[in-house]
Design a protein around this motif. Structure first.
Motif, PDB file in Angstrom:
ATOM      1  N   SER A 177      29.257  56.429  47.374  1.00 39.79           N
ATOM      2  CA  SER A 177      29.743  55.626  46.521  1.00 39.79           C
ATOM      3  C   SER A 177      30.622  54.688  46.856  1.00 39.79           C
ATOM      4  O   SER A 177      30.943  53.714  46.277  1.00 39.79           O
ATOM      5  N   GLU A 178      31.191  54.586  48.157  1.00 39.77           N
ATOM      6  CA  GLU A 178      32.148  53.785  48.713  1.00 39.77           C
ATOM      7  C   GLU A 178      31.526  52.564  49.250  1.00 39.77           C
ATOM      8  O   GLU A 178      30.473  52.514  49.496  1.00 39.77           O
ATOM      9  N   LYS A 179      32.451  51.396  48.837  1.00 36.77           N
ATOM     10  CA  LYS A 179      32.149  50.018  49.363  1.00 36.77           C
ATOM     11  C   LYS A 179      32.339  49.941  50.899  1.00 36.77           C
ATOM     12  O   LYS A 179      33.191  50.847  51.359  1.00 36.77           O
ATOM     13  N   ASN A 203      40.961  43.547  46.091  1.00 38.31           N
ATOM     14  CA  ASN A 203      39.866  44.302  46.802  1.00 38.31           C
ATOM     15  C   ASN A 203      40.280  45.541  47.683  1.00 38.31           C
ATOM     16  O   ASN A 203      39.646  45.750  48.731  1.00 38.31           O
ATOM     17  N   LYS A 204      41.293  46.129  47.195  1.00 41.80           N
ATOM     18  CA  LYS A 204      41.843  47.382  47.782  1.00 41.80           C
ATOM     19  C   LYS A 204      42.183  47.127  49.468  1.00 41.80           C
ATOM     20  O   LYS A 204      41.842  48.146  50.032  1.00 41.80           O
ATOM     21  N   GLY A 205      42.673  46.115  49.803  1.00 43.35           N
ATOM     22  CA  GLY A 205      42.944  45.918  51.283  1.00 43.35           C
ATOM     23  C   GLY A 205      44.364  45.928  51.480  1.00 43.35           C
ATOM     24  O   GLY A 205      45.119  46.364  50.842  1.00 43.35           O
ATOM     25  N   PHE A 224      39.723  44.458  53.831  1.00 40.52           N
ATOM     26  CA  PHE A 224      39.413  44.802  52.540  1.00 40.52           C
ATOM     27  C   PHE A 224      37.932  45.409  52.161  1.00 40.52           C
ATOM     28  O   PHE A 224      37.192  45.288  53.160  1.00 40.52           O
ATOM     29  N   GLU A 225      37.834  45.907  50.976  1.00 38.91           N
ATOM     30  CA  GLU A 225      36.604  46.485  50.637  1.00 38.91           C
ATOM     31  C   GLU A 225      35.722  45.519  50.174  1.00 38.91           C
ATOM     32  O   GLU A 225      36.118  44.400  49.438  1.00 38.91           O
ATOM     33  N   GLY A 226      34.452  45.648  50.280  1.00 36.63           N
ATOM     34  CA  GLY A 226      33.531  44.946  49.630  1.00 36.63           C
ATOM     35  C   GLY A 226      32.248  44.547  50.386  1.00 36.63           C
ATOM     36  O   GLY A 226      31.980  44.756  51.453  1.00 36.63           O
ATOM     37  N   THR A 230      31.119  39.795  48.736  1.00 34.07           N
ATOM     38  CA  THR A 230      32.387  39.573  48.711  1.00 34.07           C
ATOM     39  C   THR A 230      33.107  39.021  50.065  1.00 34.07           C
ATOM     40  O   THR A 230      34.050  38.277  49.863  1.00 34.07           O
ATOM     41  N   VAL A 231      32.571  39.205  51.105  1.00 32.62           N
ATOM     42  CA  VAL A 231      33.142  38.616  52.463  1.00 32.62           C
ATOM     43  C   VAL A 231      32.937  37.334  52.313  1.00 32.62           C
ATOM     44  O   VAL A 231      33.882  36.431  52.718  1.00 32.62           O
ATOM     45  N   ILE A 232      31.682  36.963  51.911  1.00 34.36           N
ATOM     46  CA  ILE A 232      31.399  35.280  51.762  1.00 34.36           C
ATOM     47  C   ILE A 232      32.442  34.618  50.930  1.00 34.36           C
ATOM     48  O   ILE A 232      32.710  33.551  51.250  1.00 34.36           O
ATOM     49  N   LYS A 233      32.717  35.450  49.828  1.00 41.83           N
ATOM     50  CA  LYS A 233      33.866  34.709  48.949  1.00 41.83           C
ATOM     51  C   LYS A 233      35.064  34.520  49.699  1.00 41.83           C
ATOM     52  O   LYS A 233      35.614  33.572  49.397  1.00 41.83           O
ATOM     53  N   PHE A 234      35.337  35.354  50.491  1.00 39.24           N
ATOM     54  CA  PHE A 234      36.700  35.370  51.087  1.00 39.24           C
ATOM     55  C   PHE A 234      36.666  34.426  52.084  1.00 39.24           C
ATOM     56  O   PHE A 234      37.637  33.566  52.208  1.00 39.24           O
TER      57      PHE A 234
END
Length: 284
Positions: A177-179, A203-205, A224-226, A230-234
């Motif tokens: 269940s982890e990202k 994002n828990k980074g 960071f998690e994702g 999410t990475v594209i947003k970063f």
């Protein structure tokens, strides 16, 4: 027609030079970085150089693939220059079309490349990362920088990208269940952008300064998690592109000057880079 043989794997390549309309089609046992250096310093090719890498493939039998390409374009061989059989009056794009048509059974790591392209967001992220950093402008020194798809790293990863002796980007495979966890190395000027710090915390980074002893002094690791979304947003955050260019280009310049292969060069996925390079050329 390419026939299978017992020859070991290697590389077939297309080289271009601003000093000639001809292209060079060749093959080698070793990563092209070494071969291109030899070509640019030896007759009869050095007078037409500098030669640079336009297209390439890592194949299971480079001699047969090279022979097939030479045979296909035999009518366009440059016969005006003595002591060579690898210069052709041919556009690089026409030669690339034949390189793209190589039988899949000769392509090294083909299943991993197919797996990569099954995930559109993964490919979108890689294209953006490669575009932002300009790393596809450094095709000649592949093997000094390395890209490994689905490596056998503990815990599993989608990819690992190294510049020289250390990682500059990776994404882990999700566990239960982890990202996934994402890491991108860049210049510390990213610390001037508070929006990045906020994004990482959300994002828990964490942000680590000087994470590797072999990295340049200004290195900062963003973790960071994702998902790839999410990475594209970063990647779209203000400051990210500038910090990536600052660190990666300086590192690549130093690699080119040192002319040394990475210890991870044997794991580099040449054909994945060839596919990403092809997408980059189609976009232009």
């Amino acid at each position: 027609m390419i026939e299978e043989s017992t020859d070991k794997s290697g590389y077939v390549y297309i080289l271009t030079s601003p000093k000639t309309d001809c292209i060079k089609i060749g093959g080698t046992d070793f990563p092209p970085l070494k071969r291109i250096k030899e070509i640019n310093s030896c007759d009869p090719y050095k007078s037409l150089g500098p030669w640079s890498l336009f297209d390439f493939r890592q194949v299971t039998d480079w001699r047969n693939v090279e022979y097939s390409l030479h045979y296909t374009f035999r009518s366009k061989l440059n016969t005006d220059i003595a002591n060579q059989k690898e210069l052709f009056h041919l556009s690089q794009h026409e030669a690339s079309e034949k390189l793209n048509a190589i039988d899949e059974k000769f392509i090294v790591y083909k299943p991993k490349i197919d797996r990569m392209f099954q995930d559109d967001l993964f490919v979108t992220y890689l294209k953006k990362l490669f575009k932002f950093t300009g790393i596809l402008n450094w095709l000649d020194i592949q093997g000094a920088w390395t890209f490994v798809l689905f490596p056998s790293t503990s815990g599993g990863r989608y990819f690992t990208l190294n510049i020289g002796p250390h990682e500059v980007a990776f994404t882990t495979l999700p566990m239960k269940s982890e990202k996934p966890i994402n890491m991108i190395l860049m210049d510390r000027l990213i610390l001037d952008f508070k929006n990045v710090e906020i994004f990482v915390k959300e994002n828990k980074g964490e942000i680590q300064e000087n994470p590797y002893s072999t990295a340049l002094p200004r290195a900062v690791s963003i973790i960071f998690e994702g998902t790839f979304e999410t990475v594209i947003k970063f990647m779209n955050l203000e400051g990210v592109r500038r910090a990536l260019i600052a660190y990666w280009n300086e590192s690549l310049i130093q690699l080119k000057e040192s002319n040394k292969l990475s210890v991870y060069s044997r794991f580099h996925n040449w054909n994945a880079i060839a596919e990403l390079h092809k997408l980059d050329l189609l976009r232009k």
